[in-house]
Design an enzyme around this catalytic site. Structure first.
Site, PDB file in Angstrom:
ATOM      1  N   ASP A 107       0.879  -1.162   0.051  1.00 26.05           N
ATOM      2  CA  ASP A 107      -0.136  -0.082   0.106  1.00 26.05           C
ATOM      3  C   ASP A 107       0.980   1.385   0.095  1.00 26.05           C
ATOM      4  OD1 ASP A 107      -0.831  -0.896   3.360  1.00 26.05           O
ATOM      5  OD2 ASP A 107       0.751   0.230   2.671  1.00 26.05           O
ATOM      6  N   HIS A 122       6.687  -7.996  -1.064  1.00 25.48           N
ATOM      7  CA  HIS A 122       5.336  -8.529  -1.907  1.00 25.48           C
ATOM      8  C   HIS A 122       5.325  -7.139  -3.048  1.00 25.48           C
ATOM      9  CE1 HIS A 122       4.133 -11.576   1.349  1.00 25.48           C
ATOM     10  NE2 HIS A 122       5.118 -11.685   0.778  1.00 25.48           N
ATOM     11  N   CYS A 133       8.081  -6.259 -22.156  1.00 23.20           N
ATOM     12  CA  CYS A 133       9.584  -5.903 -22.181  1.00 23.20           C
ATOM     13  C   CYS A 133       9.703  -5.683 -20.746  1.00 23.20           C
ATOM     14  CB  CYS A 133       9.396  -4.407 -22.857  1.00 23.20           C
ATOM     15  SG  CYS A 133       8.629  -2.880 -21.815  1.00 23.20           S
ATOM     16  N   CYS A 154       6.275  -0.108 -25.045  1.00 23.20           N
ATOM     17  CA  CYS A 154       5.896  -1.150 -25.917  1.00 23.20           C
ATOM     18  C   CYS A 154       4.667  -1.215 -26.429  1.00 23.20           C
ATOM     19  CB  CYS A 154       7.023  -2.327 -25.815  1.00 23.20           C
ATOM     20  SG  CYS A 154       6.174  -3.173 -24.400  1.00 23.20           S
ATOM     21  N   SER A 193      -0.402 -12.349  10.186  1.00 17.97           N
ATOM     22  CA  SER A 193      -0.873 -13.671  10.606  1.00 17.97           C
ATOM     23  C   SER A 193       0.286 -14.707  10.731  1.00 17.97           C
ATOM     24  CB  SER A 193      -2.109 -14.120   9.764  1.00 17.97           C
ATOM     25  OG  SER A 193      -1.797 -14.097   8.368  1.00 17.97           O
ATOM     26  N   ASN A 217      -0.338  -7.386  18.011  1.00 22.30           N
ATOM     27  CA  ASN A 217      -1.390  -8.097  17.013  1.00 22.30           C
ATOM     28  C   ASN A 217      -2.654  -8.308  18.033  1.00 22.30           C
ATOM     29  OD1 ASN A 217      -3.130  -9.641  15.617  1.00 22.30           O
ATOM     30  ND2 ASN A 217      -1.369 -10.379  14.438  1.00 22.30           N
ATOM     31  N   PRO A 218      -3.896  -7.961  17.758  1.00 19.76           N
ATOM     32  CA  PRO A 218      -4.884  -8.081  18.636  1.00 19.76           C
ATOM     33  C   PRO A 218      -5.021  -9.648  18.806  1.00 19.76           C
ATOM     34  CG  PRO A 218      -5.682  -6.503  16.809  1.00 19.76           C
ATOM     35  CD  PRO A 218      -4.247  -7.205  16.482  1.00 19.76           C
ATOM     36  N   ALA A 235      -2.165  -1.829  16.576  1.00 16.76           N
ATOM     37  CA  ALA A 235      -0.999  -1.403  16.357  1.00 16.76           C
ATOM     38  C   ALA A 235      -0.961   0.221  16.724  1.00 16.76           C
ATOM     39  CB  ALA A 235      -0.300  -1.750  14.916  1.00 16.76           C
TER      40      ALA A 235
HETATM   41  N1  APR Z   1      -3.038  -3.957  14.484  1.00 17.23           N
HETATM   42  C1  APR Z   1      -2.534  -4.934  14.483  1.00 17.23           C
HETATM   43  N2  APR Z   1      -2.734  -6.151  13.940  1.00 17.23           N
HETATM   44  C2  APR Z   1      -3.977  -6.161  13.508  1.00 17.23           C
HETATM   45  C3  APR Z   1      -4.721  -5.074  13.622  1.00 17.23           C
HETATM   46  C4  APR Z   1      -4.630  -4.175  14.030  1.00 17.23           C
HETATM   47  N3  APR Z   1      -5.298  -2.922  14.100  1.00 17.23           N
HETATM   48  N4  APR Z   1      -5.854  -5.460  12.606  1.00 17.23           N
HETATM   49  C5  APR Z   1      -5.808  -6.763  12.441  1.00 17.23           C
HETATM   50  N5  APR Z   1      -4.442  -7.201  12.750  1.00 17.23           N
HETATM   51  C6  APR Z   1      -3.850  -8.586  12.596  1.00 17.23           C
HETATM   52  C7  APR Z   1      -4.917  -9.651  12.609  1.00 17.23           C
HETATM   53  O1  APR Z   1      -5.167 -10.155  13.873  1.00 17.23           O
HETATM   54  C8  APR Z   1      -3.918 -10.734  11.654  1.00 17.23           C
HETATM   55  O2  APR Z   1      -3.123 -11.447  12.307  1.00 17.23           O
HETATM   56  O3  APR Z   1      -3.409  -8.391  11.357  1.00 17.23           O
HETATM   57  C9  APR Z   1      -3.055  -9.843  10.811  1.00 17.23           C
HETATM   58  C10 APR Z   1      -3.462  -9.536   9.137  1.00 17.23           C
HETATM   59  O4  APR Z   1      -3.186 -10.893   8.626  1.00 17.23           O
HETATM   60  P1  APR Z   1      -3.595 -11.299   7.189  1.00 17.23           P
HETATM   61  O5  APR Z   1      -4.521 -10.642   6.778  1.00 17.23           O
HETATM   62  O6  APR Z   1      -3.231 -12.678   6.972  1.00 17.23           O
HETATM   63  O7  APR Z   1      -2.276 -10.484   6.440  1.00 17.23           O
HETATM   64  P2  APR Z   1      -0.762 -10.685   6.252  1.00 17.23           P
HETATM   65  O8  APR Z   1      -0.434 -11.456   7.324  1.00 17.23           O
HETATM   66  O9  APR Z   1      -0.223  -9.229   5.918  1.00 17.23           O
HETATM   67  O10 APR Z   1      -0.687 -11.384   4.910  1.00 17.23           O
HETATM   68  C11 APR Z   1       0.456 -12.002   4.264  1.00 17.23           C
HETATM   69  O11 APR Z   1      -0.600 -12.696   2.456  1.00 17.23           O
HETATM   70  O12 APR Z   1      -2.455 -12.659   0.943  1.00 17.23           O
HETATM   71  C12 APR Z   1      -0.972 -12.332   0.993  1.00 17.23           C
HETATM   72  O13 APR Z   1       0.407 -10.908  -0.173  1.00 17.23           O
HETATM   73  C13 APR Z   1      -0.507 -11.040   1.024  1.00 17.23           C
HETATM   74  O14 APR Z   1       1.239  -9.593   1.902  1.00 17.23           O
HETATM   75  C14 APR Z   1       0.317 -10.533   2.170  1.00 17.23           C
HETATM   76  C15 APR Z   1       0.377 -11.854   2.927  1.00 17.23           C
END
Ligand code: APR
Length: 251
Positions: A107, A122, A133, A154, A193, A217-218, A235
């Site tokens: 993002d 990523h 190209c 191209c 996650s 992380n929550p 966060a």
């Molecule tokens: N603050 C901190 N953590 C948070 C918050 C918050 N406000 N809200 C949600 N989370 C946590 C969730 O509990 C979860 O563990 O963020 C995590 C998001 O996990 P995913 O949705 O699995 O995202 P991510 O781990 O970044 O995914 C990894 O997977 O889909 C592909 O390429 C994509 O980069 C991505 C990769």
């Protein structure tokens, strides 16, 4: 939200003594900016066939369908601003002598918050790459004027500059992130996650090298068992609290 203050204080105490710090982020760090995460309730992958929109095969089968998905995400992201978590992680680049910010996010909100030299594992949703190209360019228009967009060199079709499932990560970024994780004193894992590899492997690398692992992380991630300190909450709330503790003592 945050158990006993001691967890926060324990994290601050370890960070205060550290010179080498790696911050590793996922979609959760941008959740409070209005960016949907991928997994869990309301996540981007909820009810959506990932293979259709996030694999080279899905793109080959229907590039317009994939571009509609990314153009929709770009339009949402164009309205999003960094939150206090991004701001703290940007500020820390001037706090710690050896600081590395590694993200899985596409993002660009870390840079919007002022972060420099972010390692992107990523790719970026704002990058477009020519399928013929290979020319890459940054295009912030949202919506895109044409789907699929065309290479300015191209004229061939472009693809999103993100890493899809089944694709290799950018080699230099992964190598630099792995080197930093293996040498760090503290790894702070924010909003992931930790189920997608090789990115999640950074947590194992740092833990195996004896670093203190702090998870913000929550919910417990898949690698929460490697965390020495678990800060359970958003966060955007916890990182400013942590930063305040750090700043208080060093003032
Ligand atoms: N603050 C901190 N953590 C948070 C918050 C918050 N406000 N809200 C949600 N989370 C946590 C969730 O509990 C979860 O563990 O963020 C995590 C998001 O996990 P995913 O949705 O699995 O995202 P991510 O781990 O970044 O995914 C990894 O997977 O889909 C592909 O390429 C994509 O980069 C991505 C990769």
């Amino acid at each position: 939200m945050v158990g006993k203050m001691s967890e926060l204080e324990r994290a601050a105490e370890r960070l205060r003594r550290a010179r080498r710090v790696v911050a590793f982020t996922g979609a959760g760090v941008s959740a409070e900016s209005g960016v949907p995460t991928f997994r869990g309730a309301g996540g981007l992958w909820e009810g959506r066939p990932v293979e259709e929109v996030a694999t080279p095969q899905g793109f080959a089968a229907d590039p317009v369908r994939v571009w509609r998905f990314y153009d929709e995400r770009r339009c949402n992201l164009a309205r999003c601003r960094p939150n206090p978590a991004h701001e703290v992680l940007a500020r820390w680049q001037d706090r710690f002598p050896a600081y590395t910010l590694v993200t899985q996010n596409v993002d660009g909100l870390h840079e919007d918050a002022g972060a420099r030299a972010v390692l992107h594992l990523h790719g970026s949703i704002w990058a477009l790459r020519c399928t013929a190209c290979g020319r890459e360019r940054v295009e912030r228009a949202a919506p895109l004027p044409e789907l699929p967009p065309r290479c300015t060199g191209c004229g061939e079709m472009e693809r999103p500059g993100v890493v899809w499932f089944g694709e290799y990560l950018p080699e230099e970024a992964l190598r630099a992130a792995s080197r930093a994780a293996a040498a760090t004193e503290v790894l702070i894992v924010v909003g992931t996650s930790a189920v997608v590899y090789p990115a999640a492997g950074l947590v194992q690398t740092a833990a195996a090298a004896g670093a203190v692992v702090i998870e913000v992380n929550p919910e417990a991630s898949a690698l929460a068992h490697l965390a020495d300190v678990e800060l359970r909450g958003p966060a955007g709330v916890l990182l400013p609290q942590l930063d305040t503790l750090l700043t208080a003592v060093s003032a």
